[in-house]
Write a protein that holds these residues in place. Structure first.
Motif: not given
Lengths: 202, 202, 202, 202
Positions: A122-143
């Motif tokens: 659970f903790t690891n999930y919350g952590y990367v979901d908040k920090l959004k490293p690597g691929v998560l940053q790209r997936l969060n690009d709203k443009t």
């Protein structure tokens, strides 16, 4: 889940089709196993400095081989795709399109993925979901015009689950190395791993 | 879950000790694997009329081999035992002793067990927990002086999880029998099973 | 949860006793509402720069007024206290005493707290549990002889739940300010808040 | 859940639109509040023989006023509708169309609904989902061409959540009647109820 026993059309689930579709859709939506494995490295390197990319990729593959995980991945991506095509009814369309803060079904699906390897993820999930490293940053690009409201959380959850799996396996390896008594379940893979048995297809 | 790496006393988890304690405490609290397996039969016979007790016992054992399950079993039984000895602080003592309707931590632990094999087991858990067949009726007898507020839910949850495991395995067996393409993960055990390979220790 | 209707001893749950015990035990284990509120500020200041400590304390209190939350807090602290006194059976004693990484029941209880305000709090919980700001750092200090394996996660979960509650209320306030049509449920407290009505006892 | 603060198009969630859509879609898919209330009667009459339909309908409405519940209802119905129109990609289309036993995302959404009133509702959910009384039987009729793979579980979950809400309220009413000290949270509605205050809009 259905209890019915008779169906009009002979329907038969093919587990391989479900597994293949999972890989296909992750790839089609632009996510590679390597990118998920990099999230695992990000989460686990502190605890296991010798962790290799190959090991992480293998663990990501094992997570993705679970039916529960495949169901969540496919359902989430389906909703993202529908939202991208503007085909959902209002106001669900708006909520998923805009990644609405008070809409949490994406996190619910993510949790069903993490849960497959237990609560320690659970903790690891919350952590990367908040920090959004690597691929998560790209997936969060709203443009980009692309919508990854679900995929974003799903990818973080797969990485968290793979991290939990690694924690369990490392314990098994340690016990075998120390020649401690150990439980059979984790033993098989750990033994193969120590013997550098080729486990790719598993 | 801890992140620390250095500890005063060299502590090392022994997974076998955790597994052995799980079996020991289930037994000490009066629950046999056979009784849990009977709940599985109760839940699954409708879908798999040829299901054997041996098969059910094996699946119960596999559920109990999971660390997440062991943790929940041990924690729940510990709280039952403490309540039986009157050692909890008030009003927790009263709530657990009286199996208070608004106290739901027992169900939360039960759910962490069901979850190990995914959400398809939720329904089965709720069903046996409500009907209380077999061993569950005995565990709910409030006239014995024994307190099984947690164990009652835990036993139902293990049976529900074993039922989910069976559903997954049966699908794998069916695909192998039909010579369908199938995913590797479920294949190993299914193949062994079809070959009547002795899988007892696994 | 029990279904029985007749009990030997006339047992009657007093909800105020449960609520009071929750406050008492949090305090006795060294955690103040202010410290939890500071975690909420840490999590939410980025989104609501004008968020006040009073507002955060109020939301923490509202979270702690939920029975589900009280049950988890009391059960977790009870296990910590028992572990501190060395009264749990082995190997549960060792796992809780050492905050074993493969033991995740503490996270399961934490999740039942977060869940009361829905899945949108999962990420916040994971984030503070990983970073351990403020009071969480103190609770994780392994050199004091105190054991806070559960409390650590519980405090992070209460802060995450309070953050979710704030997100819901802020939306309601915004809709009232904009004179938008809105749903009744969130309206009452939001209206009182805008009118600076003293809501302390609620 | 999104963290972004700037959006291209000024998007603003209207909570009333989400609430209204929930009612609209439940109705459009053929489910009335009365039918859900009848499930609540089915589940709770044993414990509260004087429970009225009006009371049950009110509690169902309160459950449906929660954002978390609305999100799950809308998402589930959307997937049912898409499946009915044959618009999902394969094999997700087949799994939802056939209410596949190994597909459990419907149960996951159902659980996020039950969870809003805590774990004490798990058992009730599983029980009605297995027995399929009243409206659930109709939703499970596979001969109509309609697909209610999600709605079936959602309706059972709303009834289970309403049952949990009733259990909490009844306790509050009892404490007020007995002039016991009680906690403020449940007090307001209970007091209104005893005074037969018209609470319909709440």
């Amino acid at each position: 889940m259905a209890d019915e026993k008779i169906e009009k059309i002979p329907y038969s689930l093919n587990s391989k089709a479900v597994a293949d579709a999972t890989k296909y859709w992750l790839n089609k939506r632009g996510v590679t196993l390597e990118e998920i494995a990099e999230l695992v490295i990000f989460l686990q390197q502190k605890y296991y400095p010798n962790l290799t990319m190959d090991e992480c990729i293998h663990n990501v593959e094992m997570v993705l081989s679970k039916r529960e995980v495949q169901n969540a991945v496919l359902t989430g991506i389906q909703l993202d795709v529908m939202a991208e095509e503007g085909k959902l009814f209002s106001p669900l369309q708006d909520m998923i399109e805009n990644d609405e803060g008070l809409y949490g079904v994406d996190e619910i699906l993510a949790f069903s993925i993490v849960n497959v390897y237990g609560s320690i993820g659970f903790t690891n999930y919350g952590y990367v979901d908040k920090l959004k490293p690597g691929v998560l940053q790209r997936l969060n690009d709203k443009t980009t015009g692309q919508i990854h409201t679900y995929l974003d959380d799903i990818v973080g959850a797969v990485a968290a689950a793979a991290s939990s799996r690694i924690a369990h396996r490392k314990q098994a390896e340690r016990e075998i190395e120390l020649d401690l008594p150990h439980t059979p379940e984790d033993r098989e893979e750990a033994a193969r791993k120590l013997a550098e048995y080729d486990e790719t297809p598993e």
